[in-house]
Scaffold this motif. Sequence first.
Motif, PDB file in Angstrom:
ATOM      1  N   ASP A 134       0.843  -1.201   0.000  1.00 28.51           N
ATOM      2  CA  ASP A 134       0.000   0.000   0.000  1.00 28.51           C
ATOM      3  C   ASP A 134       0.885   1.261   0.000  1.00 28.51           C
ATOM      4  O   ASP A 134       0.638   2.215  -0.746  1.00 28.51           O
ATOM      5  CB  ASP A 134      -0.910  -0.033   1.235  1.00 28.51           C
ATOM      6  CG  ASP A 134      -1.991   1.020   1.190  1.00 28.51           C
ATOM      7  OD1 ASP A 134      -2.441   1.362   0.075  1.00 28.51           O
ATOM      8  OD2 ASP A 134      -2.404   1.499   2.258  1.00 28.51           O
TER       9      ASP A 134
ATOM     10  N   HIS B 134       0.982   4.285  -2.671  1.00 27.32           N
ATOM     11  CA  HIS B 134       0.794   5.721  -2.367  1.00 27.32           C
ATOM     12  C   HIS B 134       1.875   6.559  -3.049  1.00 27.32           C
ATOM     13  O   HIS B 134       1.596   7.630  -3.601  1.00 27.32           O
ATOM     14  CB  HIS B 134       0.871   5.975  -0.853  1.00 27.32           C
ATOM     15  CG  HIS B 134      -0.227   5.307  -0.090  1.00 27.32           C
ATOM     16  ND1 HIS B 134      -0.138   5.033   1.242  1.00 27.32           N
ATOM     17  CD2 HIS B 134      -1.452   4.868  -0.496  1.00 27.32           C
ATOM     18  CE1 HIS B 134      -1.254   4.439   1.643  1.00 27.32           C
ATOM     19  NE2 HIS B 134      -2.060   4.325   0.605  1.00 27.32           N
TER      20      HIS B 134
ATOM     21  N   HIS C 253      -6.445   3.026  -6.086  1.00 24.33           N
ATOM     22  CA  HIS C 253      -7.244   3.116  -4.863  1.00 24.33           C
ATOM     23  C   HIS C 253      -8.742   3.089  -5.175  1.00 24.33           C
ATOM     24  O   HIS C 253      -9.519   2.453  -4.468  1.00 24.33           O
ATOM     25  CB  HIS C 253      -6.865   4.364  -4.058  1.00 24.33           C
ATOM     26  CG  HIS C 253      -5.696   4.110  -3.155  1.00 24.33           C
ATOM     27  ND1 HIS C 253      -4.417   4.001  -3.642  1.00 24.33           N
ATOM     28  CD2 HIS C 253      -5.612   3.894  -1.819  1.00 24.33           C
ATOM     29  CE1 HIS C 253      -3.597   3.731  -2.629  1.00 24.33           C
ATOM     30  NE2 HIS C 253      -4.300   3.668  -1.508  1.00 24.33           N
TER      31      HIS C 253
ATOM     32  N   HIS D  73      -6.715  -3.915   2.267  1.00 25.02           N
ATOM     33  CA  HIS D  73      -6.566  -2.778   1.354  1.00 25.02           C
ATOM     34  C   HIS D  73      -5.269  -2.863   0.527  1.00 25.02           C
ATOM     35  O   HIS D  73      -5.280  -2.715  -0.697  1.00 25.02           O
ATOM     36  CB  HIS D  73      -6.590  -1.502   2.217  1.00 25.02           C
ATOM     37  CG  HIS D  73      -6.268  -0.249   1.510  1.00 25.02           C
ATOM     38  ND1 HIS D  73      -7.158   0.385   0.677  1.00 25.02           N
ATOM     39  CD2 HIS D  73      -5.135   0.503   1.509  1.00 25.02           C
ATOM     40  CE1 HIS D  73      -6.596   1.485   0.194  1.00 25.02           C
ATOM     41  NE2 HIS D  73      -5.368   1.574   0.681  1.00 25.02           N
TER      42      HIS D  73
ATOM     43  N   THR E 259      -4.556  -2.787  -3.556  1.00 25.68           N
ATOM     44  CA  THR E 259      -3.892  -1.663  -4.225  1.00 25.68           C
ATOM     45  C   THR E 259      -2.598  -2.147  -4.893  1.00 25.68           C
ATOM     46  O   THR E 259      -2.289  -1.757  -6.017  1.00 25.68           O
ATOM     47  CB  THR E 259      -3.602  -0.491  -3.253  1.00 25.68           C
ATOM     48  OG1 THR E 259      -2.892  -0.981  -2.116  1.00 25.68           O
ATOM     49  CG2 THR E 259      -4.873   0.192  -2.799  1.00 25.68           C
TER      50      THR E 259
HETATM   51 FE   LIG Z   1      -3.798   3.042   0.483  1.00 31.28          FE
END
Ligand SMILES: [Fe+2]
Length: 438
Positions: A200, A204, A284, A298, A302
Motif C-alpha cells: 500500500d 501511495h 485506490h 486494502h 492496491t
Molecule cells: Fe492506500
Amino acid sequence: MSESVNSQLFAGFRAPKEIVFGAGQRRSLPKILNGLGTRVFFCIDPVMASHPDVERLVEDVAANGTDVQKFTEISPELPMQDIAAAVSAAEKHSTEVVVAIGGGSSIDMAKLVSCLLTHPGDVRQYFGEFAVPGPILPIVAIPTTAGTGSEVTPVAVMTDSDNGVKAGVSSPYLIPAVALCDPELTLTCPPSVTAASGADALTHCIESYTAIRRENKPDLLSSRVAIGQSALTSSLALEGVQAISEGLLDAYRNPDDLDARSRVMYGALLGGLAFGTAGNAVAHALQYPVGASTHTPHGVGTGLLMPYVMEYNQQARVPEYAKIAKIVGRAIIEDEVLADEVSEEYRALILASDAEANTSREQEQLAAAAPRLVQQFLSEIKIPSDLSQIGFDPATIGTAAEKGVASKRLCDNNPVPLDVPGAHSILTAAMKGQLSGS
Ligand SMILES: [Fe+2]
Ligand SMILES: NC(=O)c1ccc[n+]([C@@H]2O[C@H](COP(=O)([O-])OP(=O)(O)OC[C@H]3O[C@@H](n4cnc5c(N)ncnc54)[C@H](O)[C@@H]3O)[C@@H](O)[C@H]2O)c1
C-alpha cells in the motif's frame, strides 16, 4: 533542481505540526502530551494492546499525571458500525486528546473519534472532501504498521458494510497534530501484514508521484483536499519509492531486521506526506469495490492493481515511470533471489547513471517495463498478481468498474481520465493477469 525553479514551479503541502521518526522515539510520548492535554483517550489495535512496549508506554503516560482510557475494539478495515462505541467511551472520559497506536484502522478510528467528539452527528455527514466544519481534538498518531501513512494524512477510511463499499472522510482538520513513528513497533508485524501494508505504501508513492498536474490557481488548496502532483510531494514520493524498494523484501523475509523495518516505515511516512496533499488515484478507486467483495486487505488490492493501472497511465507519465523502473529495477537486480529475472538489455538501461541519462527511446522502454518490474517486486512478498487469486468474481467486473469510477475524488486525480469502459479494461487485464509490457 535549478532547472525546475522557474515560473512553472508550483508546490502545495499540508502536514502535522510535528513529525518524529526513529527507533525508540515512542518513549517521547509523555513529553509530547504535556503540551496537548491531560485527559487522554487511547485507540489501540487489539493485537498491540498486550504488547509489552505498548503497555509500558500507556503506564508511562499515566505516571506522568495524565488520566488515561484505553479503547481496543478496533477491527481491520474499520467497520463503520464500530465507531459509535468508541465515541461514546471517549465522551464519557471527557477526552482532551486522542492517541492512536496501531495500523491505519486504529489511526482512522482515532481521527473519527476526535472528529465526532468535536462535531457530534452521524459520520456519514462528513463523507467526501471538506465536510468537517472545523478543528477537532488533537491527535497523536503512533503507527505500528509501515503502510497507510495515516499518521500524517487528512483522510479516514472505513468500511460501509451495508453498501459494500469503503467510504472516506477527507479534511485537512483530520491531520494529526503529531506523528510519532517508531519502527521498533513494526517488528512484530507478521509477513502478511508487512506485505499488505508495504505494498500500500509503495502504491501511495507511485500514485502521488504520477498524479494529475493541475493549473497553478490561487484557490487550488482551498477547493481541493487532494490537489494532484506538485514539487514538494513529488520529491517525497520518489524518495519513498527508493526507501521502500531498499527495505521491503528484507523486512518481509527477516521480520527482526530493524534497518529494513526503518526504511519501509520511513517510505510509508513519505508516501503519506506525498499523497496527503497530492492524493491517490485509480488503483485506490478500484481497490474499494474489489476489497469489499473479496474481503481482502486494502494493501493487497492496491498492490495487485497498481501495475495494471500503471499500464493504463503509461503514455501520460513516461519520465516518471522510467524513474520508478530504475529504482525498483535496481532493487530487483541487487536482490540475490530476484537478480536473474531482469534481462541483460534492461539491466543496462536500469543501471545507467540516472533516468535523464537515458535517451527518450530508452525512457519509453523503461516506462514500458515499469508495471512488470513493480509486479515482480511485489510478487516476491506474495502479493497476488491477478484478481482470480483473491477470489474476485469475473461476473462482477461491470459493477466494480462502475463503483470504482464513482470514487470521483480519486479518479479525478489520475493522469489519464477514467470512464467505465476504461475501468472495465483495467479490471479485465487484472483478472487475466495480463500485462503487455516486457
Ligand atoms: Fe492506500
Ligand atoms: N487514512 C489514510 O490515509 C489511509 C491510507 C491508506 C489506507 N487506509 C486504511 O487503513 C486500513 C489498513 O490499515 P493497515 O494496513 O495499517 O492495517 P490494519 O490497521 O487494518 O491492521 C491489520 C492487521 O495487523 C495487525 N497489526 C497492526 N500492527 C501490528 C504489529 N505491529 N504487530 C502485529 N500485528 C499488527 C492488526 O491487529 C490487524 O489484524 C484500511 O482500512 C485502509 O483503507 C487509510
